[in-house]
Write a protein that holds these residues in place. Sequence first.
Motif, PDB file in Angstrom:
ATOM      1  N   TYR A 129     -50.704 -31.480-114.490  1.00 15.25           N
ATOM      2  CA  TYR A 129     -49.985 -32.338-113.536  1.00 15.25           C
ATOM      3  C   TYR A 129     -50.099 -33.804-113.946  1.00 15.25           C
ATOM      4  CZ  TYR A 129     -48.757 -29.112-109.707  1.00 15.25           C
ATOM      5  OH  TYR A 129     -48.181 -28.141-108.924  1.00 15.25           O
ATOM      6  N   CYS A 135     -51.019 -38.794-112.176  1.00 14.53           N
ATOM      7  CA  CYS A 135     -51.461 -38.599-110.787  1.00 14.53           C
ATOM      8  C   CYS A 135     -52.221 -39.796-110.231  1.00 14.53           C
ATOM      9  CB  CYS A 135     -52.318 -37.335-110.688  1.00 14.53           C
ATOM     10  SG  CYS A 135     -51.425 -35.845-111.154  1.00 14.53           S
ATOM     11  N   TRP A 140     -50.092 -38.781-105.143  1.00 12.82           N
ATOM     12  CA  TRP A 140     -50.998 -37.759-105.686  1.00 12.82           C
ATOM     13  C   TRP A 140     -52.396 -37.886-105.117  1.00 12.82           C
ATOM     14  CZ3 TRP A 140     -49.090 -33.794-108.175  1.00 12.82           C
ATOM     15  CH2 TRP A 140     -47.797 -33.931-108.719  1.00 12.82           C
ATOM     16  N   GLN A 201     -42.423 -36.771-107.318  1.00 21.12           N
ATOM     17  CA  GLN A 201     -42.106 -35.946-108.492  1.00 21.12           C
ATOM     18  C   GLN A 201     -40.630 -36.108-108.876  1.00 21.12           C
ATOM     19  OE1 GLN A 201     -44.247 -31.948-108.365  1.00 21.12           O
ATOM     20  NE2 GLN A 201     -44.731 -32.673-106.327  1.00 21.12           N
ATOM     21  N   LEU A 243     -47.966 -24.396-115.055  1.00 16.03           N
ATOM     22  CA  LEU A 243     -47.517 -24.787-113.713  1.00 16.03           C
ATOM     23  C   LEU A 243     -46.369 -23.927-113.200  1.00 16.03           C
ATOM     24  CD1 LEU A 243     -47.608 -28.682-114.094  1.00 16.03           C
ATOM     25  CD2 LEU A 243     -49.398 -27.153-113.276  1.00 16.03           C
TER      26      LEU A 243
END
Length: 413
Positions: A129, A135, A140, A201, A243
């Motif tokens: 991620y 992040c 996040w 995102q 993911l």
Amino acid sequence: MSASHKLGLFKGFGVEMEYMIVDRDTLQVKPISDEVLKAEAGELTSDVERGSMAWSNELVLHVLELKTNGPAPELASLAQQFHQEVVRVNALLEPFNAMLLPTGAHPFMDPFTETKLWPHEASEIYEAYNRIFNCQGHGWSNLQSTHLNLPFGSDEEFGRLHAAIRLVLPLIPALSAASPVLDGRVSGLLDTRLEVYRTNQQKIPLIAGQVVPEAVFSQADYDAQIFQPMFRAIAPYDPEEELQDEFLNSRGAIARFSRGAIEIRIIDNQECPLADIAIVILVTEVLKELVSETWSRYEDQQKVETDLLASVFRSSLKNGPKTEVQDAAYLKLLGLTQTQATLEEIWGHFWNNVQKSPVFTPEISLSIDVLLEKGTLSERILKVLGESPSLDDIRAVYRNLAVCLAQNKLYEP
């Protein structure tokens, strides 16, 4: 909720609450969730089971998640159970001069300098991620929510539950907004957490979609219209396929077919478990009415456009209970006869219809009255802070919120 694939509608409830760990004096975040888990378990671990409850790590080291250990049979007693876990964690944090802090977002954390990711087991997912999205931002490392998992026992039950959740999702921030301050400033939104969540995102927009999920009512359609397009979109960034799993989905409610549940993710963490559980019970009782077609037929519930629901949702992040709905067909599905209504009026209507249910203990009912009469936690915070508070003003209010959490009391300034 691993066992919930056997559970039918409303036959079990999985609840998770995320809390920040902060310094008792300064309220700066303290990245020591691993120390807390270690202090309880006697060894470094990412999960601790405590009978009917459990604790686990999150993406960042200053957040700890408290949760039911599998599906709970009912909701009302969870307010007390979560509070007992809070008391235990706070006792373990005392030697570190730290404590738990509630609400949907830390009011002055700098995510670009203060974020520390979980470095221990399962960290490869977090690293993937971080590689793709970086992040470090608020979206996040600074968004604490209360999740509600509701089970379904068949494809038919999934469809009915998903239809009901889509209708209620845009209305929830009018109850649960609890993040009015970010970066040491009043943001102008009641639910700043969900605004950053909605946009964190953007590199791959299909991951969150419009937050309100698409109109899909079977596992096959969900896979074809939500999972597969999302997996194709992330594939170029995720060659190891770390993911490409159902957890990638960041809509406001996500289907967890692996555990037979839908997880509602948009409730901001409140000032105390009593407030969280009051919201969770009210939302659940409204969903029961929709699923049992009290106000409208399942076929009609399926037809609502995602664009309409998403526009109500986006407006609710700023305006909360004052958000206006001007779509008579949508209101009719919710049991209202008028052509326009505020979210405040919609929740008032819901409460009038469900408050006789025995699940509403006097304590829970009083909490809902506070939410409906005195406003969301964000509104109550802003009543004290005004539009341009100093850092000291902010600290003083959030210290009070930490006391509310420790005592399991609603914030009533």
